[in-house]
Design a protein around this motif. Structure first.
Motif, PDB file in Angstrom:
ATOM      1  N   MET A 134      65.527 -31.643  26.605  1.00  9.31           N
ATOM      2  CA  MET A 134      64.194 -32.152  27.082  1.00  9.31           C
ATOM      3  C   MET A 134      63.242 -30.975  27.276  1.00  9.31           C
ATOM      4  O   MET A 134      62.153 -31.402  26.921  1.00  9.31           O
ATOM      5  CB  MET A 134      64.444 -33.053  28.312  1.00  9.31           C
ATOM      6  N   SER A 138      58.381 -32.344  23.140  1.00 10.42           N
ATOM      7  CA  SER A 138      57.421 -33.067  23.681  1.00 10.42           C
ATOM      8  C   SER A 138      57.514 -34.549  23.729  1.00 10.42           C
ATOM      9  O   SER A 138      58.547 -35.037  22.998  1.00 10.42           O
ATOM     10  CB  SER A 138      56.107 -32.798  22.893  1.00 10.42           C
ATOM     11  N   ALA A 139      56.752 -35.465  24.609  1.00 10.79           N
ATOM     12  CA  ALA A 139      56.776 -36.681  24.384  1.00 10.79           C
ATOM     13  C   ALA A 139      56.474 -37.222  22.864  1.00 10.79           C
ATOM     14  O   ALA A 139      57.183 -38.406  22.955  1.00 10.79           O
ATOM     15  CB  ALA A 139      55.577 -37.164  25.520  1.00 10.79           C
ATOM     16  N   LEU A 142      59.611 -37.204  21.291  1.00  9.05           N
ATOM     17  CA  LEU A 142      60.675 -38.480  21.603  1.00  9.05           C
ATOM     18  C   LEU A 142      60.112 -39.929  21.260  1.00  9.05           C
ATOM     19  O   LEU A 142      61.052 -40.573  20.830  1.00  9.05           O
ATOM     20  CB  LEU A 142      60.822 -38.570  23.332  1.00  9.05           C
ATOM     21  N   ILE A 143      59.004 -39.851  21.188  1.00  7.77           N
ATOM     22  CA  ILE A 143      58.367 -41.180  20.670  1.00  7.77           C
ATOM     23  C   ILE A 143      58.836 -41.279  19.147  1.00  7.77           C
ATOM     24  O   ILE A 143      59.118 -42.384  18.493  1.00  7.77           O
ATOM     25  CB  ILE A 143      56.939 -41.495  20.741  1.00  7.77           C
TER      26      ILE A 143
END
Length: 190
Positions: A134, A138-139, A142-143
């Motif tokens: 993680m 970055s976010a 993950l998206i």
């Protein structure tokens, strides 16, 4: 092309591949000699890929065994410090085996096994998620992975739905999952 009478009595054209219950992507029985030769070259390439994949799998197995051995003989004994990376290596080998299965099914049937290809892609993205650090992502990453998982799952579901619908008809499944061992359509080819 063969002509077959339909239920209404009209002549309907069917290709020989469909009337024999087999669909060949790269048939070695083409009437055009150049296509026939090219298809033979492609089949030879598939055999070379299969042999290369077996070599990769064997080297990968030896590498995993060697890594585990090195970890268990060093203090602290019988502990694998990066167990997640070790799981990643195991999953990578399973993905390599799935790729070999794709090649093997293609060689045996001359049909690209779409459902198995999508299942292999799902396994590859699942491997990435399992070993995901993680801190390195970055976010948005993950998206993106989430969208890929949903897209692949939807694709797999649509292929399975198409195969189920084609089992009731008199032609081959659209996604050729009937070539998988144990499937109902595999038994109908007798």
């Amino acid at each position: 092309m063969t002509n077959v009478k339909s239920d209404s009595g009209r002549s309907v054209g069917h290709s020989l591949a469909h009337s024999s219950g087999r669909h060949d992507e790269l048939s070695t029985h083409e009437q055009d000699p150049i296509l026939n030769w090219l298809h033979r070259v492609m089949r030879l390439a598939a055999y070379v890929l299969a042999v290369a994949m077996v070599f990769v799998i064997l080297i990968g197995v030896l590498s995993v065994i060697h890594t585990i051995y090195l970890h268990i003989i060093e203090p602290p004994y019988f502990l694998i410090p990066d167990i997640i990376k070790t799981f990643g290596a195991f999953l990578a080998l399973l993905i390599a085996y799935e790729i070999f299965s794709n090649i093997r099914l293609y060689i045996r049937s001359d049909v690209f096994p779409m459902k198995l290809v999508v299942a292999t892609a799902i396994m590859a993205i699942a491997r990435k998620i399992i070993i995901l650090d993680m801190a390195e992502h970055s976010a948005l990453d993950l998206i993106g992975m989430g969208i890929a998982v949903v897209g692949l799952g939807l694709t797999y579901w649509l292929i399975a739905l198409a195969d189920r619908g084609s089992d009731t008809k008199d032609h081959l499944p659209l996604a050729t999952s009937a070539l998988l061992p144990g499937s109902k359509s595999n038994e109908k080819d007798d």
